[in-house]
Design a protein around this motif. Structure first.
Motif, mmCIF file in Angstrom:
data_model
loop_
_atom_site.group_PDB
_atom_site.id
_atom_site.type_symbol
_atom_site.label_atom_id
_atom_site.label_comp_id
_atom_site.label_asym_id
_atom_site.label_seq_id
_atom_site.Cartn_x
_atom_site.Cartn_y
_atom_site.Cartn_z
ATOM 1 N N ILE A 239 -9.256 -1.800 -8.538
ATOM 2 C CA ILE A 239 -10.583 -1.208 -8.752
ATOM 3 C C ILE A 239 -11.338 -1.944 -9.856
ATOM 4 O O ILE A 239 -12.559 -2.148 -9.758
ATOM 5 N N GLU A 240 -10.640 -2.380 -10.908
ATOM 6 C CA GLU A 240 -11.282 -3.197 -11.942
ATOM 7 C C GLU A 240 -11.759 -4.522 -11.360
ATOM 8 O O GLU A 240 -12.837 -5.018 -11.698
ATOM 9 N N PHE A 241 -10.939 -5.101 -10.492
ATOM 10 C CA PHE A 241 -11.315 -6.349 -9.832
ATOM 11 C C PHE A 241 -12.586 -6.161 -8.996
ATOM 12 O O PHE A 241 -13.495 -6.994 -9.034
ATOM 13 N N LEU A 242 -12.643 -5.065 -8.239
ATOM 14 C CA LEU A 242 -13.809 -4.795 -7.400
ATOM 15 C C LEU A 242 -15.062 -4.637 -8.264
ATOM 16 O O LEU A 242 -16.137 -5.153 -7.921
ATOM 17 N N CYS B 76 -17.172 1.368 -0.764
ATOM 18 C CA CYS B 76 -16.443 2.167 -1.755
ATOM 19 C C CYS B 76 -14.949 2.160 -1.412
ATOM 20 O O CYS B 76 -14.406 3.138 -0.890
ATOM 21 N N PHE B 77 -14.281 1.058 -1.694
ATOM 22 C CA PHE B 77 -12.860 0.929 -1.384
ATOM 23 C C PHE B 77 -12.041 1.865 -2.267
ATOM 24 O O PHE B 77 -12.313 2.029 -3.453
ATOM 25 N N SER B 78 -11.009 2.448 -1.667
ATOM 26 C CA SER B 78 -10.056 3.252 -2.428
ATOM 27 C C SER B 78 -8.739 2.485 -2.504
ATOM 28 O O SER B 78 -8.485 1.570 -1.711
ATOM 29 N N LEU B 79 -7.885 2.861 -3.440
ATOM 30 C CA LEU B 79 -6.585 2.206 -3.567
ATOM 31 C C LEU B 79 -5.751 2.350 -2.289
ATOM 32 O O LEU B 79 -5.173 1.366 -1.815
ATOM 33 N N LEU C 110 -8.151 -8.838 -0.682
ATOM 34 C CA LEU C 110 -9.101 -9.661 -1.429
ATOM 35 C C LEU C 110 -10.275 -10.069 -0.546
ATOM 36 O O LEU C 110 -11.440 -10.015 -0.969
ATOM 37 N N THR C 111 -9.977 -10.465 0.678
ATOM 38 C CA THR C 111 -11.030 -10.876 1.606
ATOM 39 C C THR C 111 -11.982 -9.727 1.894
ATOM 40 O O THR C 111 -13.207 -9.905 1.924
#
Length: 285
Positions: A221-224, A191-194, A181-182
């Motif tokens: 990913i929805e949160f991001l 571009c974070f991946s799972l 989260l941080t």
């Protein structure tokens, strides 16, 4: 784990139309089911807030109630021998930590606090009502600033008692999810991946995805995506940065893709959102 200081510093608040419910004897107002939490503030008289599933909360002057999301509510005159008119102010809110985690999304029972006659926060509630009823430039910004002050007061009171903390702030209490989260809060443009987020949390992809969805109510990913668009809305409202620059800051490669996502989320194109200056309405019921 996020501290109370961090939580209150990162508190973002938006509000819907403010409604003033004036009930005569034997009257009632059915508010229906609202997706988000609703703040009720008693102005005069004595009545009851009836929630679905039979729960009833007393409403009197200077009583503050945060009703849980997705529960049908009805305001009625009290059953006391001396019935009086009841006036209650109600407003649907969206309160988040840094524009992402809804603080009251996991609330399942109403929060109830009484404002003493000499408590300084009483003035904030009264100013909020007066501001929402006025037709002055900046009344949305002023109204939401006053509402934020009131919610900080409420959250302080809740934490002092310690009664609600673990029940409805679970996403902020989960130390295993905190690194992921941080990272998203600090670098929403990345571009974070799972797999990358799961590694930050020290879990497998499947365990992380399930645990995150259970705690936050949506996939990582929805949160991001929601975090990016909330951050974009704040930048549009508070800065003069060009739309293309804001799109890049929140992780979109093109203005067109950002505009499509923003419209889907907020119902307006970014440029229109910036200039709309939509004002909160005051309704008398």
């Amino acid at each position: 784990m996020i501290t109370l200081e961090q939580l209150l510093d990162g508190l973002d608040v938006t509000m819907g139309p403010l409604a003033i419910h004036a009930l005569r004897r034997d009257g009632a107002v059915d508010e229906g089911q609202i997706d988000g939490p609703v703040v009720h503030y008693g102005l005069r008289g004595s009545g009851q807030l009836e929630l679905a599933e039979g729960e009833t909360v007393g409403v009197a002057a200077r009583t503050v109630i945060v009703a849980p999301p997705r529960r049908r509510a009805r305001i009625v005159i009290g059953n006391s021998a001396r019935r009086s008119d009841v006036v209650v102010a109600s407003v649907a809110i969206r309160a988040t930590y840094q524009g992402s985690i809804g603080l009251f999304d996991q609330l399942h029972e109403p929060l109830v606090e009484r404002v003493s006659a000499d408590d300084p926060v009483r003035g904030s509630f009264e100013e909020l009502l007066a501001e929402a009823d006025a037709h002055r430039p900046g009344r949305r910004a002023m109204s939401e600033a006053l509402l934020r002050h009131c919610l900080i007061w409420l959250l302080r009171r809740c934490f002092e008692r310690g009664a609600y903390r673990l029940r409805w702030l679970a996403p902020l209490e989960d130390t295993r999810l905190s690194p992921a989260l941080t990272a998203m809060h600090e670098r929403p443009q990345h571009c974070f991946s799972l797999p990358e987020l799961a590694e930050l949390a020290g879990m497998s992809r499947s365990v992380f995805a399930v645990r995150f969805a259970h705690a936050v109510g949506q996939s990582p990913i929805e949160f991001l995506k929601a975090l990016r668009l909330a951050r974009a809305a704040a930048l549009l409202a508070r800065t003069d940065l060009p739309v293309k620059g804001i799109a890049a800051r929140v992780g979109y490669a093109s203005r067109s893709s950002f505009t499509r996502a923003f419209c889907a989320r907020h119902g307006l194109a970014p440029a229109v959102f910036r200039t709309a200056g939509r004002q909160p309405e005051t309704k008398i019921a």
